[in-house]
Every structure is written in C-alpha cells, then in structure tokens.
Design a protein around this motif. Structure first.
Motif, PDB file in Angstrom:
ATOM      1  N   VAL A 114      39.933  16.070  49.431  1.00 30.88           N
ATOM      2  CA  VAL A 114      39.228  17.042  50.259  1.00 30.88           C
ATOM      3  C   VAL A 114      38.346  16.258  51.207  1.00 30.88           C
ATOM      4  O   VAL A 114      37.556  15.407  50.780  1.00 30.88           O
ATOM      5  N   ARG A 144      44.856  24.898  45.024  1.00 33.45           N
ATOM      6  CA  ARG A 144      43.844  25.930  44.799  1.00 33.45           C
ATOM      7  C   ARG A 144      42.650  25.405  44.013  1.00 33.45           C
ATOM      8  O   ARG A 144      41.514  25.831  44.235  1.00 33.45           O
ATOM      9  N   LEU A 155      41.845  20.298  53.135  1.00 32.01           N
ATOM     10  CA  LEU A 155      42.565  19.827  51.960  1.00 32.01           C
ATOM     11  C   LEU A 155      43.733  18.929  52.350  1.00 32.01           C
ATOM     12  O   LEU A 155      44.386  19.163  53.365  1.00 32.01           O
ATOM     13  N   ASP A 201      40.448  23.533  46.414  1.00 32.46           N
ATOM     14  CA  ASP A 201      39.835  24.516  47.310  1.00 32.46           C
ATOM     15  C   ASP A 201      38.658  25.200  46.614  1.00 32.46           C
ATOM     16  O   ASP A 201      37.559  25.313  47.172  1.00 32.46           O
ATOM     17  N   ARG A 205      36.679  26.640  54.985  1.00 30.61           N
ATOM     18  CA  ARG A 205      37.868  25.788  54.967  1.00 30.61           C
ATOM     19  C   ARG A 205      38.525  25.852  56.346  1.00 30.61           C
ATOM     20  O   ARG A 205      38.709  26.943  56.902  1.00 30.61           O
TER      21      ARG A 205
END
Length: 265
Positions: A113, A138, A132, A141, A156
């Motif tokens: 990330v 997920r 990402l 995230d 994001r």
C-alpha cells in the motif's frame, strides 16, 4: 497482528501514537527501528515503545505489517539492508514520491500500500490517500482505511493520482501555514499586535473551513456571499486577481507534483 515501523520519525510517531490512543492495536503488537537516537527517544516518549537502532531478523520475521517511514533519499540504503520479511506480510509505505514500481525493487511482489498522508495527521485531522499494489486486496484496503481513518480522513485512489495528491494535501499544510504567516505580518503592518493578528487569522481560516465542512455552500457561493459590490472584500479580491493568484496556486501545485515524480524516479 504485529506491526513494525521502518523509521521512527515524526510521521511514524504520529501514526503509532494515534493508533494506540484509538485502541486499534495493543502496545505489544507494535515495534520500530531507526538509526537516529533522537528519533528513537521521541518515538518512545510518545508511545512507550522501545525502538531498536536497526531491524533484526526476528522482528522482520514476526511482522505482519511493515510500515516504511523513511525519507525517500534514504530508501535505497534503508530497504536494501533489511533482513527477510515474513512471507505474505503487508508493506505500507508513507515515503513521499516512491512509486509501487520502485518499492518492488526492494520488496518484489509483496502486497503493498502506497500512502500519501499529511502532517495534520499528528493532530488527528490528517488527509491521506492510498493506492494498492493489488486492487482486489481487500485486507490491505481495510487495514489502510482503518489505520489512516483513525487519524483524519482517508481516500483510496489510483496510484497515478498520488503525485497530484502529494502536491495538494501532502505539501498543502505548508501553503496554509505560509498564508497565516503572511496574514499575521500584514495585520501587524496595519497596526495590530502580532498575537491578535495571528489569532484573527487562525480563527478566520478555521471558521471559513467550518462553513464549508458544514455544507453552508460551495467555496464559490460563500466567496460571492461575503463580497459586496464596491466593498472592502471586493477591493482585496481585485488585488488577488490582478496579481495572478489562481495562476500562482496552479504553478506551485505543479512544481510540487513534478518534484514528487522526480523523487519517485
């Protein structure tokens, strides 16, 4: 979940202290290393967590999340010397300008990330954007949103937008600090004492921001509402327009964005 900070400077300290104050992680799950004695002392003073001078194989092998918090100019030396990390661990970088492609030079195909926070994160009012390495990750995230959202707001974005984010919100606090400085000096030049001039500038900026955040109108609507034809505000805004204020802002954002791209290599 064990989290290891690679670098224990001001932003790392703010993130660790904020996460602890919000109860996101127990203290024993956090660790850090930094070659600077001053950084180690400050991190420990703020978090109560001891900081090592360098990464140990044991710490790297244990960490589920590695948070990269070094200056981009130091990245080559800092990351190439790291012991092997835990398989499947998440790498989260707050190193300004370092692209995911650059990070892959040191961390291969790790789950990553890339984050662009800003310094108001230290006051729980950060504006952070993150991208990402794997859009369908997920877990990464959710971790980034939870961590950064605890200290402000987080969005994001696609990675290609992060250089622009760096220019606007990453460097942005300095623009507002400079404007407050200029307003304070301008008020003094008009005969106000320094403390009053600064207090008025701060409260005015805070009040204007509050009106926007409370949905009192758009920036344009609120600017028009406070600008009476032929009045004092109109006179001031005419000077801003004549001096090319909009062009100046565009130019400074572009300069910051271009420098972010240079740092990213």
């Amino acid at each position: 979940m064990d989290i290891l900070f690679c670098g224990a400077g001001k932003m790392a300290t703010a993130i660790a202290a904020g996460a602890l104050s919000k109860g996101l992680f127990p203290p024993e799950s956090l660790s850090a290393f930094d070659p600077s004695p001053l950084a180690r002392e400050a991190f420990t003073a703020a978090t109560g967590i001891p900081v090592l001078p360098q990464a140990t194989p044991e710490a790297m092998a244990k960490a589920d999340v590695l948070i990269l918090a070094v200056k981009p100019q130091s990245a080559q030396d800092a990351f190439s010397a790291l012991p092997p990390r835990k398989p499947g661990s998440l790498v989260l970088s707050i190193c300004a300008g370092l692209s995911l492609a650059r990070l892959r030079q040191w961390f291969g195909d790790a789950r990553m990330v890339r984050v662009m926070p800003n310094t108001p994160l230290m006051a729980g009012a950060g504006a952070s954007c993150y991208a990402l390495s794997r859009p369908d990750d997920r877990e990464a995230d959710a971790f980034a949103a939870r961590l950064l959202g605890a200290m402000g707001k987080a969005w994001r974005v696609p990675e290609e937008q992060l250089d622009a984010v760096t220019a606007l919100s990453g460097s942005g606090p300095a623009y507002f600090f400079a404007f407050i400085e200029a307003l304070t000096k301008g008020g003094q030049a008009l005969g106000l004492p320094e403390d009053l001039a600064q207090a008025l500038a701060l409260q005015t900026m805070a009040g204007a921001t509050a009106m926007l955040q409370q949905g009192k109108g758009t920036p344009e609507q609120l600017r028009v509402a406070v600008t009476s034809k032929g009045g004092t505000t109109a006179a001031a805004l005419e000077v801003m327009s004549a001096r090319g204020f909009d062009t100046l802002v565009k130019d400074l954002l572009q300069a910051a964005r271009d420098r972010s791209r240079e740092l990213g290599g």
